[in-house]
Design a protein around this motif. Sequence first.
Motif, PDB file in Angstrom:
ATOM      1  N   ALA A 116     -54.520  42.479  22.959  1.00 36.41           N
ATOM      2  CA  ALA A 116     -55.167  41.182  23.208  1.00 36.41           C
ATOM      3  C   ALA A 116     -54.509  40.095  22.366  1.00 36.41           C
ATOM      4  CB  ALA A 116     -56.663  41.267  22.900  1.00 36.41           C
ATOM      5  N   ALA A 117     -54.175  40.421  21.125  1.00 33.94           N
ATOM      6  CA  ALA A 117     -53.517  39.436  20.258  1.00 33.94           C
ATOM      7  C   ALA A 117     -52.173  39.019  20.848  1.00 33.94           C
ATOM      8  CB  ALA A 117     -53.332  40.003  18.853  1.00 33.94           C
ATOM      9  N   TRP A 118     -51.405  39.967  21.346  1.00 36.86           N
ATOM     10  CA  TRP A 118     -50.118  39.627  21.948  1.00 36.86           C
ATOM     11  C   TRP A 118     -50.292  38.845  23.238  1.00 36.86           C
ATOM     12  CZ3 TRP A 118     -45.728  38.804  19.947  1.00 36.86           C
ATOM     13  CH2 TRP A 118     -45.417  39.419  18.742  1.00 36.86           C
ATOM     14  N   TRP A 119     -51.279  39.206  24.027  1.00 32.98           N
ATOM     15  CA  TRP A 119     -51.557  38.475  25.261  1.00 32.98           C
ATOM     16  C   TRP A 119     -51.932  37.023  24.940  1.00 32.98           C
ATOM     17  CZ3 TRP A 119     -56.171  36.479  27.413  1.00 32.98           C
ATOM     18  CH2 TRP A 119     -56.059  36.086  28.749  1.00 32.98           C
ATOM     19  N   LEU A 125     -54.879  33.874  13.749  1.00 33.23           N
ATOM     20  CA  LEU A 125     -55.135  33.524  12.349  1.00 33.23           C
ATOM     21  C   LEU A 125     -55.640  34.715  11.543  1.00 33.23           C
ATOM     22  CD1 LEU A 125     -56.959  30.116  12.932  1.00 33.23           C
ATOM     23  CD2 LEU A 125     -54.521  30.517  12.536  1.00 33.23           C
ATOM     24  N   ALA A 126     -56.359  35.625  12.203  1.00 33.16           N
ATOM     25  CA  ALA A 126     -56.910  36.794  11.504  1.00 33.16           C
ATOM     26  C   ALA A 126     -57.268  37.868  12.519  1.00 33.16           C
ATOM     27  CB  ALA A 126     -58.142  36.404  10.698  1.00 33.16           C
ATOM     28  N   GLN A 127     -57.298  39.103  12.032  1.00 31.76           N
ATOM     29  CA  GLN A 127     -57.703  40.238  12.849  1.00 31.76           C
ATOM     30  C   GLN A 127     -58.698  41.081  12.067  1.00 31.76           C
ATOM     31  OE1 GLN A 127     -53.268  41.053  14.079  1.00 31.76           O
ATOM     32  NE2 GLN A 127     -54.602  42.173  15.465  1.00 31.76           N
ATOM     33  N   ASP A 159     -63.191  40.346  15.941  1.00 35.80           N
ATOM     34  CA  ASP A 159     -61.979  41.121  16.196  1.00 35.80           C
ATOM     35  C   ASP A 159     -60.729  40.272  15.992  1.00 35.80           C
ATOM     36  OD1 ASP A 159     -63.421  43.420  16.816  1.00 35.80           O
ATOM     37  OD2 ASP A 159     -63.555  42.889  18.933  1.00 35.80           O
ATOM     38  N   LEU A 160     -60.725  39.056  16.542  1.00 38.05           N
ATOM     39  CA  LEU A 160     -59.579  38.153  16.411  1.00 38.05           C
ATOM     40  C   LEU A 160     -60.070  36.736  16.149  1.00 38.05           C
ATOM     41  CD1 LEU A 160     -57.563  39.286  19.581  1.00 38.05           C
ATOM     42  CD2 LEU A 160     -57.045  39.887  17.203  1.00 38.05           C
ATOM     43  N   VAL A 161     -59.322  36.022  15.330  1.00 40.56           N
ATOM     44  CA  VAL A 161     -59.518  34.583  15.163  1.00 40.56           C
ATOM     45  C   VAL A 161     -58.204  33.949  15.600  1.00 40.56           C
ATOM     46  CG1 VAL A 161     -60.048  32.698  13.578  1.00 40.56           C
ATOM     47  CG2 VAL A 161     -61.050  34.967  13.178  1.00 40.56           C
ATOM     48  N   ALA A 162     -58.302  33.020  16.544  1.00 44.08           N
ATOM     49  CA  ALA A 162     -57.082  32.427  17.101  1.00 44.08           C
ATOM     50  C   ALA A 162     -57.226  30.915  17.220  1.00 44.08           C
ATOM     51  CB  ALA A 162     -56.784  33.031  18.471  1.00 44.08           C
ATOM     52  N   ALA A 207     -65.435  27.832   8.317  1.00 45.06           N
ATOM     53  CA  ALA A 207     -64.819  26.826   7.443  1.00 45.06           C
ATOM     54  C   ALA A 207     -63.460  27.290   6.915  1.00 45.06           C
ATOM     55  CB  ALA A 207     -65.751  26.503   6.286  1.00 45.06           C
ATOM     56  N   LYS A 208     -63.254  28.586   6.854  1.00 43.44           N
ATOM     57  CA  LYS A 208     -61.979  29.109   6.357  1.00 43.44           C
ATOM     58  C   LYS A 208     -60.836  28.855   7.353  1.00 43.44           C
ATOM     59  CE  LYS A 208     -59.846  33.375   4.729  1.00 43.44           C
ATOM     60  NZ  LYS A 208     -60.053  34.786   4.390  1.00 43.44           N
ATOM     61  N   TYR A 209     -61.166  28.814   8.641  1.00 50.41           N
ATOM     62  CA  TYR A 209     -60.133  28.716   9.669  1.00 50.41           C
ATOM     63  C   TYR A 209     -60.098  27.385  10.407  1.00 50.41           C
ATOM     64  CZ  TYR A 209     -59.861  33.681   8.807  1.00 50.41           C
ATOM     65  OH  TYR A 209     -59.714  34.894   8.187  1.00 50.41           O
TER      66      TYR A 209
END
Length: 118
Positions: free
Chosen positions: A17-20, A29-31, A41-44, A85-87
Motif C-alpha cells: 500500500a505504501a508503494w502504491w 511519513l510514517a508506518q 498503519d500509514l501516515v502519508a 500535530a507531529k505530521y
Amino acid sequence: MNRAQAEQQGRKAEWLAAWWLRLQGWRILAQRVKLKTGEVDLVARKARTVAFIEVKWRKDASQLGAAIDAHRLRRVARAAEAIGAKYARPGDDLQIDVILMAPGKWPRRIANAWQPGA
C-alpha cells in the motif's frame, strides 16, 4: 491462516500500500505508529493533505466489505488525533483513509472514510 501468518501478510499489505501510494504521488511519513489509544498503519502526505491510513488485506476480495468497521476507524481516529500535530503543518487538511487489498485486485482507497462525529 494462523496469527503469525496473518501478521506477516498484514505487514506485506502495508508495504504494498505504501508503494502504491508513492506511485499516486503521496509521500510516506510514517508506518505502523502504535499508541495506547490505537494504531495507524500509514501516515502519508500529498500537497496540503495528511492522511492517516488503515490498510486491510483479505485473501478473498468478497470479504473486503466487512474488513473495516466503525470501531476500527474510531481507534485510527483517536491515534491520528494524538499524533496529528507531529505530521501536520498549519493549514493542512487531515483525513482518515482506508486502503482495501486482496490478491489479484488493485488497491482500493477510501478517502475520508471517517468523519468526526460519525
